[in-house]
Design a protein around this motif. Structure first.
Motif, PDB file in Angstrom:
ATOM      1  N   MET A 181       0.848  -1.176   0.000  1.00 31.01           N
ATOM      2  CA  MET A 181       0.000   0.000   0.000  1.00 31.01           C
ATOM      3  C   MET A 181       0.895   1.241   0.000  1.00 31.01           C
ATOM      4  O   MET A 181       1.793   1.368   0.818  1.00 31.01           O
ATOM      5  N   THR A 182       0.596   2.152  -0.935  1.00 32.32           N
ATOM      6  CA  THR A 182       1.373   3.382  -1.003  1.00 32.32           C
ATOM      7  C   THR A 182       0.941   4.325   0.122  1.00 32.32           C
ATOM      8  O   THR A 182      -0.105   4.139   0.756  1.00 32.32           O
ATOM      9  N   LYS A 183       1.738   5.345   0.327  1.00 31.17           N
ATOM     10  CA  LYS A 183       1.440   6.346   1.346  1.00 31.17           C
ATOM     11  C   LYS A 183       0.098   7.031   1.039  1.00 31.17           C
ATOM     12  O   LYS A 183      -0.719   7.236   1.929  1.00 31.17           O
ATOM     13  N   GLN A 184      -0.119   7.364  -0.258  1.00 26.17           N
ATOM     14  CA  GLN A 184      -1.356   8.027  -0.674  1.00 26.17           C
ATOM     15  C   GLN A 184      -2.556   7.117  -0.439  1.00 26.17           C
ATOM     16  O   GLN A 184      -3.602   7.567   0.008  1.00 26.17           O
ATOM     17  N   GLN A 185      -2.408   5.826  -0.734  1.00 28.20           N
ATOM     18  CA  GLN A 185      -3.504   4.884  -0.519  1.00 28.20           C
ATOM     19  C   GLN A 185      -3.809   4.747   0.974  1.00 28.20           C
ATOM     20  O   GLN A 185      -4.972   4.626   1.366  1.00 28.20           O
ATOM     21  N   GLY A 186      -2.770   4.764   1.796  1.00 29.29           N
ATOM     22  CA  GLY A 186      -2.974   4.705   3.244  1.00 29.29           C
ATOM     23  C   GLY A 186      -3.734   5.914   3.758  1.00 29.29           C
ATOM     24  O   GLY A 186      -4.653   5.785   4.571  1.00 29.29           O
ATOM     25  N   ARG A 187      -3.374   7.089   3.246  1.00 30.16           N
ATOM     26  CA  ARG A 187      -4.088   8.318   3.638  1.00 30.16           C
ATOM     27  C   ARG A 187      -5.544   8.253   3.181  1.00 30.16           C
ATOM     28  O   ARG A 187      -6.443   8.661   3.912  1.00 30.16           O
ATOM     29  N   HIS A 188      -5.735   7.752   1.968  1.00 28.12           N
ATOM     30  CA  HIS A 188      -7.101   7.631   1.442  1.00 28.12           C
ATOM     31  C   HIS A 188      -7.923   6.705   2.340  1.00 28.12           C
ATOM     32  O   HIS A 188      -9.078   6.998   2.651  1.00 28.12           O
ATOM     33  N   ALA A 189      -7.347   5.601   2.780  1.00 27.89           N
ATOM     34  CA  ALA A 189      -8.067   4.662   3.645  1.00 27.89           C
ATOM     35  C   ALA A 189      -8.468   5.345   4.954  1.00 27.89           C
ATOM     36  O   ALA A 189      -9.602   5.182   5.434  1.00 27.89           O
ATOM     37  N   GLU A 190      -7.556   6.133   5.520  1.00 22.56           N
ATOM     38  CA  GLU A 190      -7.857   6.855   6.760  1.00 22.56           C
ATOM     39  C   GLU A 190      -8.958   7.892   6.541  1.00 22.56           C
ATOM     40  O   GLU A 190      -9.913   7.989   7.319  1.00 22.56           O
ATOM     41  N   VAL A 191      -8.803   8.686   5.488  1.00 28.06           N
ATOM     42  CA  VAL A 191      -9.792   9.723   5.170  1.00 28.06           C
ATOM     43  C   VAL A 191     -11.146   9.084   4.888  1.00 28.06           C
ATOM     44  O   VAL A 191     -12.182   9.559   5.363  1.00 28.06           O
ATOM     45  N   SER A 192     -11.151   8.004   4.143  1.00 26.88           N
ATOM     46  CA  SER A 192     -12.400   7.315   3.815  1.00 26.88           C
ATOM     47  C   SER A 192     -13.127   6.854   5.068  1.00 26.88           C
ATOM     48  O   SER A 192     -14.344   7.028   5.190  1.00 26.88           O
ATOM     49  N   ALA A 193     -12.385   6.264   5.991  1.00 26.36           N
ATOM     50  CA  ALA A 193     -12.991   5.780   7.232  1.00 26.36           C
ATOM     51  C   ALA A 193     -13.626   6.934   8.012  1.00 26.36           C
ATOM     52  O   ALA A 193     -14.751   6.819   8.516  1.00 26.36           O
ATOM     53  N   SER A 212     -10.590  12.184  -2.597  1.00 28.38           N
ATOM     54  CA  SER A 212      -9.591  11.351  -1.936  1.00 28.38           C
ATOM     55  C   SER A 212      -9.353  10.068  -2.732  1.00 28.38           C
ATOM     56  O   SER A 212      -8.207   9.663  -2.943  1.00 28.38           O
ATOM     57  N   ALA A 213     -10.421   9.455  -3.177  1.00 27.25           N
ATOM     58  CA  ALA A 213     -10.295   8.223  -3.964  1.00 27.25           C
ATOM     59  C   ALA A 213      -9.557   8.498  -5.268  1.00 27.25           C
ATOM     60  O   ALA A 213      -8.679   7.737  -5.675  1.00 27.25           O
ATOM     61  N   GLY A 214      -9.904   9.589  -5.933  1.00 27.25           N
ATOM     62  CA  GLY A 214      -9.237   9.944  -7.182  1.00 27.25           C
ATOM     63  C   GLY A 214      -7.755  10.187  -6.982  1.00 27.25           C
ATOM     64  O   GLY A 214      -6.920   9.737  -7.772  1.00 27.25           O
ATOM     65  N   ALA A 215      -7.401  10.880  -5.899  1.00 25.83           N
ATOM     66  CA  ALA A 215      -5.998  11.165  -5.613  1.00 25.83           C
ATOM     67  C   ALA A 215      -5.215   9.888  -5.319  1.00 25.83           C
ATOM     68  O   ALA A 215      -4.025   9.807  -5.598  1.00 25.83           O
ATOM     69  N   ALA A 216      -5.907   8.880  -4.785  1.00 33.88           N
ATOM     70  CA  ALA A 216      -5.248   7.608  -4.462  1.00 33.88           C
ATOM     71  C   ALA A 216      -5.265   6.647  -5.655  1.00 33.88           C
ATOM     72  O   ALA A 216      -4.785   5.528  -5.545  1.00 33.88           O
TER      73      ALA A 216
END
Length: 178
Positions: A1-13, A38-42
């Motif tokens: 998982m990339t850093k951006q994907q990790g942030r997206h997961a946190e933001v999504s939650a 957020s999803a688009g950025a990830a």
């Protein structure tokens, strides 16, 4: 998982928890929009598209969301792509936005042709010519339609019309300047 994907997961939650608490549809739309961004950025196109569709359910009049849905489904889901293009066309026809209509008639005609919906494709090109008979791509699109249908004489007539109109447009500035 990339850093951006990790942030997206946190933001999504966080956004999903907030969505459970918010009742106002406009506020919900804004939260869904943040989720889409957020999803688009990830790089999660499916997640972004799903969030946009939630906004569309809550507020089907948001033209900018429909425009994003058209782009989101282009080349991915032809049925949804066509459906959202048709919705967008309906809004633009109400507003009588000639520039947007030219583009949409041309794009929708091409999309219908790609989906083997030749009658609908031809109808879009006819609307395009009726809207602006000086728009050369309209005549070229009509010619392409007739070529696909192996109607060579009709295709030739459309191409001749395109050439004639292009020559008139080329000569018009000269005539105005003399």
């Amino acid at each position: 998982m990339t850093k951006q994907q990790g942030r997206h997961a946190e933001v999504s939650a966080l956004l999903m928890r907030e969505l459970e608490l918010v009742r106002d549809p406009l506020d919900q739309c804004e939260l869904w929009m943040e989720l889409a961004k957020s999803a688009g950025a990830a790089g999660d196109a499916a997640g972004a598209g799903a969030a946009l569709e939630e906004i569309h359910k809550l507020d089907p009049e948001r033209v900018e969301v429909i425009e994003k849905l058209v782009k989101a489904h282009e080349g991915r889901d032809q049925a949804k792509h066509l459906r959202y293009m048709e919705e967008l066309l309906a809004f633009k026809e109400k507003k009588k936005d000639a520039q947007a209509l030219r583009e949409l008639y041309l794009r929708l005609g091409a999309a219908y042709a790609a989906d083997q919906k030749r009658d609908k494709s031809f109808n879009m090109y006819q609307k395009l010519v009726a809207l602006d008979d000086a728009f050369i791509p309209a005549w070229q699109a009509m010619a392409d339609h007739f070529i696909r249908e192996a109607q060579w004489d009709q295709a030739r007539l459309m191409l001749e019309e395109a050439l004639e109109r292009a020559a008139r447009q080329k000569d018009a500035p000269r005539a105005a300047g003399t």
